[in-house]
Design a protein around this motif. Structure first.
Motif, PDB file in Angstrom:
ATOM      1  N   LYS A 290      93.412   7.253  82.939  1.00 48.55           N
ATOM      2  CA  LYS A 290      92.940   6.263  81.771  1.00 48.55           C
ATOM      3  C   LYS A 290      91.294   6.993  81.497  1.00 48.55           C
ATOM      4  N   THR A 291      91.202   7.072  80.153  1.00 54.36           N
ATOM      5  CA  THR A 291      90.092   7.617  79.792  1.00 54.36           C
ATOM      6  C   THR A 291      89.338   6.466  78.848  1.00 54.36           C
ATOM      7  N   ILE A 292      87.934   6.882  78.391  1.00 49.29           N
ATOM      8  CA  ILE A 292      87.400   6.221  77.209  1.00 49.29           C
ATOM      9  C   ILE A 292      86.694   7.377  76.413  1.00 49.29           C
ATOM     10  N   PRO A 293      86.292   7.122  75.441  1.00 43.88           N
ATOM     11  CA  PRO A 293      85.361   8.021  74.549  1.00 43.88           C
ATOM     12  C   PRO A 293      84.397   8.787  75.333  1.00 43.88           C
ATOM     13  N   ILE A 294      84.132   9.893  75.553  1.00 45.85           N
ATOM     14  CA  ILE A 294      83.144  10.673  76.536  1.00 45.85           C
ATOM     15  C   ILE A 294      81.645  10.245  76.421  1.00 45.85           C
ATOM     16  N   GLN A 295      81.248  10.039  75.162  1.00 44.62           N
ATOM     17  CA  GLN A 295      80.040   9.603  74.989  1.00 44.62           C
ATOM     18  C   GLN A 295      79.673   8.499  75.504  1.00 44.62           C
ATOM     19  N   GLN A 296      80.601   7.423  75.552  1.00 47.01           N
ATOM     20  CA  GLN A 296      80.664   5.952  76.093  1.00 47.01           C
ATOM     21  C   GLN A 296      80.553   6.074  77.506  1.00 47.01           C
ATOM     22  N   ALA A 297      81.217   7.283  78.080  1.00 49.32           N
ATOM     23  CA  ALA A 297      81.390   7.423  79.512  1.00 49.32           C
ATOM     24  C   ALA A 297      79.996   7.745  80.211  1.00 49.32           C
ATOM     25  N   PHE A 298      79.372   8.616  79.252  1.00 50.05           N
ATOM     26  CA  PHE A 298      77.897   9.105  79.731  1.00 50.05           C
ATOM     27  C   PHE A 298      77.007   8.027  79.581  1.00 50.05           C
ATOM     28  N   THR A 299      77.254   7.124  78.685  1.00 51.46           N
ATOM     29  CA  THR A 299      76.204   6.184  78.379  1.00 51.46           C
ATOM     30  C   THR A 299      76.372   5.147  79.766  1.00 51.46           C
ATOM     31  N   LEU A 300      77.669   4.891  79.978  1.00 39.36           N
ATOM     32  CA  LEU A 300      77.736   4.015  81.363  1.00 39.36           C
ATOM     33  C   LEU A 300      77.134   4.681  82.510  1.00 39.36           C
ATOM     34  N   LEU A 301      77.382   6.011  82.655  1.00 33.79           N
ATOM     35  CA  LEU A 301      76.805   6.679  83.802  1.00 33.79           C
ATOM     36  C   LEU A 301      75.410   6.710  83.882  1.00 33.79           C
ATOM     37  N   GLN A 302      74.675   6.670  82.781  1.00 36.08           N
ATOM     38  CA  GLN A 302      73.261   6.744  82.761  1.00 36.08           C
ATOM     39  C   GLN A 302      72.681   5.398  83.172  1.00 36.08           C
ATOM     40  N   LYS A 303      73.651   4.468  83.102  1.00 32.79           N
ATOM     41  CA  LYS A 303      73.252   2.999  83.977  1.00 32.79           C
ATOM     42  C   LYS A 303      72.925   3.353  85.677  1.00 32.79           C
ATOM     43  N   GLN A 304      73.806   4.438  85.952  1.00 34.27           N
ATOM     44  CA  GLN A 304      73.620   4.443  87.510  1.00 34.27           C
ATOM     45  C   GLN A 304      72.718   5.713  87.815  1.00 34.27           C
ATOM     46  N   LEU A 305      72.592   6.540  86.789  1.00 32.58           N
ATOM     47  CA  LEU A 305      71.575   7.723  86.813  1.00 32.58           C
ATOM     48  C   LEU A 305      70.655   7.848  85.896  1.00 32.58           C
ATOM     49  N   PRO A 306      69.760   6.955  85.935  1.00 30.87           N
ATOM     50  CA  PRO A 306      68.689   7.038  84.852  1.00 30.87           C
ATOM     51  C   PRO A 306      68.102   8.350  84.707  1.00 30.87           C
ATOM     52  N   GLY A 307      67.988   8.780  83.587  1.00 30.14           N
ATOM     53  CA  GLY A 307      67.080  10.137  83.000  1.00 30.14           C
ATOM     54  C   GLY A 307      68.137  11.154  82.870  1.00 30.14           C
ATOM     55  N   ILE A 308      69.313  10.810  83.103  1.00 28.32           N
ATOM     56  CA  ILE A 308      70.438  11.799  82.307  1.00 28.32           C
ATOM     57  C   ILE A 308      70.584  11.632  80.783  1.00 28.32           C
ATOM     58  N   SER A 309      71.051  12.728  80.006  1.00 27.01           N
ATOM     59  CA  SER A 309      71.207  12.627  78.583  1.00 27.01           C
ATOM     60  C   SER A 309      72.668  12.762  78.175  1.00 27.01           C
ATOM     61  N   ASN A 311      76.401  14.279  77.746  1.00 26.23           N
ATOM     62  CA  ASN A 311      77.180  15.204  77.978  1.00 26.23           C
ATOM     63  C   ASN A 311      76.314  16.281  79.127  1.00 26.23           C
ATOM     64  N   ASN A 312      75.119  15.689  79.699  1.00 21.74           N
ATOM     65  CA  ASN A 312      74.511  16.404  80.643  1.00 21.74           C
ATOM     66  C   ASN A 312      73.942  15.429  81.682  1.00 21.74           C
ATOM     67  N   ILE A 313      73.995  15.641  82.993  1.00 21.57           N
ATOM     68  CA  ILE A 313      73.357  14.969  84.138  1.00 21.57           C
ATOM     69  C   ILE A 313      72.113  15.407  84.559  1.00 21.57           C
ATOM     70  N   LEU A 314      71.613  16.501  84.197  1.00 19.31           N
ATOM     71  CA  LEU A 314      70.274  17.268  84.667  1.00 19.31           C
ATOM     72  C   LEU A 314      69.153  16.271  84.588  1.00 19.31           C
ATOM     73  N   ARG A 315      68.654  15.844  85.504  1.00 21.65           N
ATOM     74  CA  ARG A 315      67.422  15.068  85.450  1.00 21.65           C
ATOM     75  C   ARG A 315      66.284  15.706  86.584  1.00 21.65           C
ATOM     76  N   PHE A 316      65.182  15.021  86.314  1.00 18.29           N
ATOM     77  CA  PHE A 316      64.220  15.580  87.391  1.00 18.29           C
ATOM     78  C   PHE A 316      63.791  14.426  88.270  1.00 18.29           C
ATOM     79  N   ILE A 317      63.965  14.718  89.716  1.00 19.26           N
ATOM     80  CA  ILE A 317      63.833  13.861  90.604  1.00 19.26           C
ATOM     81  C   ILE A 317      62.083  13.941  91.009  1.00 19.26           C
ATOM     82  N   LYS A 318      61.495  13.187  91.001  1.00 15.15           N
ATOM     83  CA  LYS A 318      60.037  12.955  91.454  1.00 15.15           C
ATOM     84  C   LYS A 318      59.774  12.746  92.731  1.00 15.15           C
TER      85      LYS A 318
END
Length: 703
Positions: A290-309, A311-318
């Motif tokens: 089962k799928t959802i629109p990929i942009q929606q998927a990354f938006t939802l992922l951003q709630k778990q991984l703050p700082g991602i953009s 289609n890209n999960i690269l973020r800086f760990i401080k």
């Protein structure tokens, strides 16, 4: 028509096939590993549909036998046909022997097999052609051998399914396909684990006896071979049955929809399950889940991984402090379930050292393995991302240059190695780790003097740890920290290890012995390690690669994924029990947080001590993808379906709250759609990044 006569070999072998599979189902129902409570109606359905499936599978599988039966004829030996056929066989034999054929293109033993088969066929045809007085006797011998091969396959497969079920609680799956690929290792393991010779001897004798009875019942067929007209009629009948079977087999497989997973597996046909696993080693996420629109998927992922953009999960760990570059030793223990340990309710005292070490470590009491195979555990702690459907990234072709714990530590100046007691060729481990910047130390690196004991899986854990000590003593002399990932092998069937080490003899070949020896070897490792110059500057991470068994009443039984995990660093990381729900993919990012690392991250795994961490865990088989969150288990299946279960604790009064293992998984009819979409987001984005090569390592310095 001879296809359905009592004297037909097809009829007799079909009856044998059905009876054997019926007996196998009854035996599987009765095995201790099978936890199922089915009603009489459910059992009737399982048996009836299972036998229907068996019948159709036999029709498809008997095509070779039908062709053989149809080829039995005396008219083909009449002049000039016999001489023409023999001449054609000789020409064909000469062609494949002295010309470059398609068999040579495939290489390996295939050309020799082809030449040997055709040579035998030519010689036998010549004997039947030139010795007509002995034709009936020769044909009887060949007929008996042919039936014996079919009977042997039926009996041997039933025996194999019994042992496979007893080990994994399932019909054939990806593991069986892997075992076919790694034939040498598996055969050696079987010889070391089971009384193979007595079992095979019994199979051979039983098959011979059954063959004798079938030959006796069908001798009339051999003495009165069907005419050409009969063969044409039989061809029409068989073709119709074959076509119906090709449709019916997958249709019946779709009816494996019992409430209990064991019931589904028992209803299934093992031959078809193997075929299905073999042809579905890759499952494209977007095609099967089962799928959802990929942009929606990354938006939802951003709630778990703050700082991602997008289609890209690269973020800086401080970090607010300076980085601490301590040595790191990661030890993944083979098949080490949480319930082996005293805290989780075990009363056998088989982990005395780990029970003691736990009190001196930061102990993660609510951590779940990502999968049920070693490669899944290696993938989880190395790539720190959710499991993929079908094969682990470790075994995929595109498994190199990924963003990994090794690549990150190399950027920070660490020496990076993977140490394994077996041959790293197995399960593609060597290709994966070397392709991601690790130096490999495996059994091939050991001298004879460094091996005191080994079995098919590799050297015993003590030998591996001795080698690791020597490697780290050498590394410690360099002016840079080291990261060594050690993968043990001793807690694996056949559970053999050096004698006189523990109070469970190696000859018992028991799981308890394998666990206790693993614990003993780890104690010996730390006894030696604590006297080395590098010890005080080293952090040890110890956890299992997966549980000892994944069989249960549901697709993803919670207790079969709970594993022990510790970070041991005296004077640096204070001991304590951490009961936060977490995944195997979080263990290394959590360690990096303790080391105050600053880095660009692509990990889905997180430092669980950060304020933005939202507790969740991933568990999966090769096809069912699960997310544990908010006391719910959400499962994505490869037919674009979603299942959700309420997790209700089943307390053990003898076990402390932090170590409770058991949950009742109650199906939910009205799903929590927010969690369903979160689950899809995790797995769909993982598949997207891997497919589009967006999970490659970055060469940007992380300091």
């Amino acid at each position: 028509m001879y296809l359905v006569r009592k004297s037909s070999p097809l009829t007799n072998l079909g009856i044998l096939f059905l009876v054997t599979n019926l007996v196998l189902r009854i035996v599987l129902f009765c095995l201790p590993i099978t936890h199922t409570h089915c009603t009489a109606t459910a059992i009737f359905k399982i048996v009836l549909l299972g036998m229907l499936s068996d019948g159709f599978v036999f029709i498809v599988g008997s095509i070779v036998l039908w062709l053989y039966s149809a080829s039995l004829s005396n008219s083909k030996f009449n002049k000039p046909w016999g001489y023409l056929i023999l001449s054609a066989l000789l020409v064909l034999l000469g062609y494949i022997s002295f010309s470059n054929t398609i068999l040579d293109e495939y290489g390996g033993p295939l050309p020799l097999i082809g030449i040997s088969f055709l040579s035998l066929k030519t010689v036998l045809f010549a004997l039947l052609l030139f010795l007509p007085k002995y034709r009936q006797k020769i044909r009887l011998i060949l007929y008996s051998l042919t039936l014996y091969i079919f009977v042997l396959i039926i009996i041997l497969n039933a025996t194999s399914e019994f042992f496979f079920w007893n080990e994994f609680g399932r019909r054939y799956n990806f593991i069986a396909v892997d075992y076919l690929i790694y034939t040498h290792t598996v055969i050696r393991n079987l010889f070391e684990s089971y009384p193979v010779m007595p079992v095979f001897s019994a199979i051979i004798l039983v098959s011979a006896g059954i063959t004798y009875l079938i030959v006796k019942r069908t001798i009339n067929f051999l003495e009165n071979l069907p005419s050409r007209k009969d063969n044409i009629k039989n061809l029409a009948l068989y073709t119709a049955l074959f076509g119906i079977s090709l449709y019916a087999i997958p249709a019946l497989a779709n009816l494996e929809n019992n409430d209990n997973l064991f019931g589904n597996e028992i209803q299934a046909n093992g031959y078809y399950k193997f075929y299905h696993a073999f042809t579905n080693s890759k499952l494209a996420y977007n095609t099967f889940y089962k799928t959802i629109p990929i942009q929606q998927a990354f938006t939802l992922l951003q709630k778990q991984l703050p700082g991602i953009s997008q289609n890209n999960i690269l973020r800086f760990i401080k970090s607010d402090s300076s980085e601490i570059h301590k040595n790191i030793v990661l030890i993944t223990l083979e098949s080490f379930s949480a319930d082996f340990m005293k805290n989780y309710g075990n009363t056998e005292n088989i982990t005395p050292f780990l029970d003691s070490l736990a009190t001196q470590s930061m102990q993660f009491t609510n951590l779940y393995a990502a999968g049920n195979r070693t490669v899944r555990g290696l993938e989880a702690v190395t790539l720190c991302l959710p499991p993929s459907p079908a094969e682990s990234v470790v075994k995929q072709i595109d498994n190199k240059n990924k963003f990994s714990t090794g690549s990150l530590l190399k950027q920070k100046g660490y020496q990076v190695k993977f140490l394994y007691g077996g041959n790293a060729l197995f399960d593609n481990m060597g290709d994966f780790f070397s392709g991601n910047g690790y130096d490999i130390v495996d059994k091939k690196s050991f001298t004879r003097n460094e091996i005191s004991f080994s079995n098919i899986w590799g050297v015993c854990d003590e030998d591996l740890y001795h080698k690791a000590i020597n490697v780290m003593n050498t590394e410690g002399k360099a002016n840079q920290p080291f990261y060594n990932h050690i993968m043990t092998v001793s807690n694996h069937r056949p559970f053999t290890y050096p004698n006189n080490k523990i109070d469970i003899p190696s000859t018992s070949k028991s799981r308890s012995g394998g666990v206790k020896y693993t614990d003993y070897a780890l104690r010996q490792f730390f006894k030696v390690a604590q006297n080395q110059t590098w010890f005080k500057n080293t952090v040890f991470v110890i956890l299992a690669d997966h549980c000892a068994s994944s069989a249960g009443n549901t697709e993803l039984p919670m207790d079969k994924y709970r594993i022990p995990a510790f970070i041991y660093a005296p004077g640096f990381i204070p001991p304590g029990e951490i009961n936060t729900l977490m995944s195997q993919i979080d263990i290394m990012p959590t360690l990096f947080g303790k080391l105050q690392f600053q880095y660009q991250s692509k990990f889905y795994g997180q430092d669980i001590f950060q304020s933005d961490y939202k507790p969740r865990a991933f568990i999966a088989t090769y096809q069912d993808l699960g997310l544990i969150k908010d006391n719910l288990l959400t499962i994505l299946t490869p037919i674009k379906q979603v299942k959700q279960f309420q997790l209700i604790p089943v307390p053990n009064p003898k076990v402390k709250p932090n170590f409770q293992l058991n949950f009742k998984e109650v199906p939910i009819k009205i799903h929590n759609n927010a969690l369903v979409k979160q689950t899809i987001a995790f797995y769909q984005t993982t598949a997207f990044l891997l497919k589009n090569k967006k999970y490659q390592h970055t060469s940007t310095p992380s300091k």
